[in-house]
Scaffold this motif. Structure first.
Motif, short mmCIF file in Angstrom:
data_model
loop_
_atom_site.label_atom_id
_atom_site.label_comp_id
_atom_site.label_asym_id
_atom_site.label_seq_id
_atom_site.Cartn_x
_atom_site.Cartn_y
_atom_site.Cartn_z
N ARG A 196 -10.17 14.52 8.46
CA ARG A 196 -10.11 13.17 9.05
C ARG A 196 -8.67 12.97 9.52
O ARG A 196 -7.73 13.15 8.72
CB ARG A 196 -10.48 12.15 7.96
CG ARG A 196 -10.58 10.73 8.46
CD ARG A 196 -11.13 9.80 7.39
NE ARG A 196 -10.24 9.62 6.26
CZ ARG A 196 -10.48 8.81 5.22
NH1 ARG A 196 -11.62 8.13 5.18
NH2 ARG A 196 -9.63 8.69 4.24
N ASN B 185 -4.90 4.69 -4.73
CA ASN B 185 -6.33 4.55 -4.41
C ASN B 185 -7.06 3.71 -5.45
O ASN B 185 -7.28 4.17 -6.57
CB ASN B 185 -6.97 5.92 -4.28
CG ASN B 185 -6.51 6.64 -3.02
OD1 ASN B 185 -5.32 6.88 -2.84
ND2 ASN B 185 -7.43 6.93 -2.14
N SER C 82 0.82 -1.22 0.00
CA SER C 82 0.00 0.00 0.00
C SER C 82 0.85 1.26 0.00
O SER C 82 1.95 1.28 0.56
CB SER C 82 -0.86 -0.01 1.26
OG SER C 82 -1.50 1.24 1.42
N1 UFG Z 1 -12.88 11.58 1.82
C1 UFG Z 1 -13.83 12.58 2.02
N2 UFG Z 1 -15.08 12.20 2.39
C2 UFG Z 1 -15.43 10.90 2.57
C3 UFG Z 1 -14.46 9.90 2.37
C4 UFG Z 1 -13.19 10.28 1.99
O1 UFG Z 1 -13.55 13.78 1.87
O2 UFG Z 1 -16.60 10.66 2.92
C5 UFG Z 1 -11.54 11.98 1.39
C6 UFG Z 1 -10.44 11.53 2.32
O3 UFG Z 1 -10.24 12.47 3.34
C7 UFG Z 1 -9.26 11.40 1.37
C8 UFG Z 1 -9.90 11.02 0.02
O4 UFG Z 1 -11.28 11.36 0.15
O5 UFG Z 1 -8.65 12.64 1.22
C9 UFG Z 1 -9.80 9.54 -0.29
O6 UFG Z 1 -10.23 8.81 0.84
P1 UFG Z 1 -10.39 7.22 0.84
O7 UFG Z 1 -10.84 6.83 2.21
O8 UFG Z 1 -11.22 6.80 -0.32
O9 UFG Z 1 -8.92 6.70 0.56
P2 UFG Z 1 -7.56 6.99 1.37
O10 UFG Z 1 -6.72 7.84 0.49
O11 UFG Z 1 -7.78 7.45 2.75
O12 UFG Z 1 -7.04 5.50 1.53
C10 UFG Z 1 -6.37 4.81 0.52
C11 UFG Z 1 -6.63 3.31 0.66
C12 UFG Z 1 -6.06 2.81 1.96
C13 UFG Z 1 -4.61 3.19 2.06
C14 UFG Z 1 -4.45 4.68 1.90
C15 UFG Z 1 -3.01 5.07 1.88
O13 UFG Z 1 -8.00 3.06 0.61
O14 UFG Z 1 -6.17 1.40 2.03
O15 UFG Z 1 -5.02 5.08 0.65
O16 UFG Z 1 -2.87 6.35 2.34
F1 UFG Z 1 -4.11 2.86 3.26
#
Ligand code: UFG
Length: 330
Positions: free
Chosen positions: A283, A171, A118
């Motif tokens: 978050r 992602n 990841s």
């Molecule tokens: N986000 C929002 N609103 C929501 C959900 C997400 O604004 O309701 C934002 C988050 O703050 C982030 C972006 O959208 O900035 C993407 O969020 P995700 O939760 O879809 O994905 P992440 O980037 O947090 O996570 C991904 C993978 C994880 C991995 C991570 C590495 O899903 O498994 O990248 O940083 F660990």
């Protein structure tokens, strides 16, 4: 044709891998404990064994019976937020699970593994796009477990000749073109499925987690990659190992960054309606920008992502429209 064990083959990414491997003529054996995976996501062509990878006797039986040529390993707990609250559970499931899997592989002389790592191993990095040369600096337990799993493979390679390819995903999004399988997490935390819940009338609006980041529109930027492109890289990694190449680590991303606001705009275009949104607080643990350099995978694995952002949202929408309650619908 080669026989591949897909560990975690009932999950989102593993189920796509099983399908695409079988389409390309590989024999597929799936191992999954169904803790977060779905029986309905299993490929009917695969031989399925329900069990936990922390159970050596179970794995040993499957390896002895199936005599697989290689393993693709997706089985892991993967929620960043939960990993911070339940680190011991994450280390047990992810690190201990991989340790037992490696033990069973070595005992059965299975010496090739493609591993789901990841971008979370990198944490916040100063130099963008992030290359494999960056020094890992995980900022969450989940990322730390993935890094530990990579390190175990490195030493297992040196001692026992277990060749590995570790793929560090950014992602992952989208679904098979036919809408048959897709992303069904409970709880859902990922941006695209949550945005799509608004036009599907499952939530009134999408929350934007912070608009005061140091990015052009203030919202976080991520590098999205279609799950079918991602699996194509896994199959190229398997072929790379079957050709006798050395163990290595590759990033998988599109090299393009999209902000949360841009993602909502793209979804509005795809679904043809406005998507109400509200800005809420940040978050914890979200880096401002994550963009991969995928040059190494392009050069060495000859991999190139093909799907556009719109196609990621379109294919995800097709799945969610036909599975309003996930796999419970069918
Ligand atoms: N986000 C929002 N609103 C929501 C959900 C997400 O604004 O309701 C934002 C988050 O703050 C982030 C972006 O959208 O900035 C993407 O969020 P995700 O939760 O879809 O994905 P992440 O980037 O947090 O996570 C991904 C993978 C994880 C991995 C991570 C590495 O899903 O498994 O990248 O940083 F660990």
């Amino acid at each position: 044709m080669k026989k591949i064990m897909v560990v975690g083959g009932a999950g989102y990414i593993g189920s796509h891998c099983s399908r695409i491997l079988a389409d390309r003529g590989y024999e597929v054996v799936v191992v999954d404990n169904l803790s977060t995976g779905h029986r309905k996501a299993l490929d009917p062509r695969a031989t399925f064994y329900e069990g936990d990878i922390r159970d050596f006797a179970f794995l040993d039986r499957v390896f002895k019976k199936e005599k697989v040529d290689a393993v693709v390993h997706f089985a892991a707990k993967s929620l960043v937020g939960v990993s911070m609250k339940e680190p011991i559970d994450y280390f047990d499931n992810n690190v201990n699970g991989t340790l037992v899997l490696l033990k069973a592989m070595v005992a059965n002389e299975v010496k090739k593994i493609v591993f789901s790592s990841s971008a979370a191993v990198y944490g916040e990095q100063k130099v963008l796009p992030i290359t494999e040369e960056a020094i890992p600096n995980p900022e969450c337990t989940y990322g730390e477990t993935k890094l530990q799993m990579e390190k175990m493979m490195k030493w297992a390679d040196i001692a026992y000749g277990v060749r590995y390819v570790s793929l560090r995903y950014f992602n992952v999004a989208g679904a098979l073109d036919n809408g048959e399988i897709g992303e069904d997490h409970n709880p859902e935390t990922h941006l695209i499925p949550l945005i799509l819940q608004v036009p599907l009338k499952k939530r009134p609006q999408i929350s934007i987690f912070g608009d005061d980041y140091p990015t052009p529109d203030g919202t976080c930027i991520r590098d999205y990659i279609h799950v079918v492109d991602l699996i194509d890289a896994h199959i190229k990694a398997l072929e790379y190992l079957f050709a006798g190449n050395k163990s290595d680590i590759f990033n998988l991303g599109s090299e393009n960054g999209f902000s949360v606001k841009e993602m909502i705009q793209s979804a509005e275009k795809v679904v043809g309606q406005a998507i109400p949104q509200e800005v809420v607080s940040r978050r914890p643990g979200d880096p401002a920008i994550l963009i991969a350099s995928s040059k190494k995978a392009q050069e060495i694995l000859h991999w190139k992502p093909r799907y556009t952002l719109d196609q990621m949202i379109e294919t995800a929408y097709k799945f969610h429209k036909s599975h309003l309650n996930g796999y419970e619908d069918k």
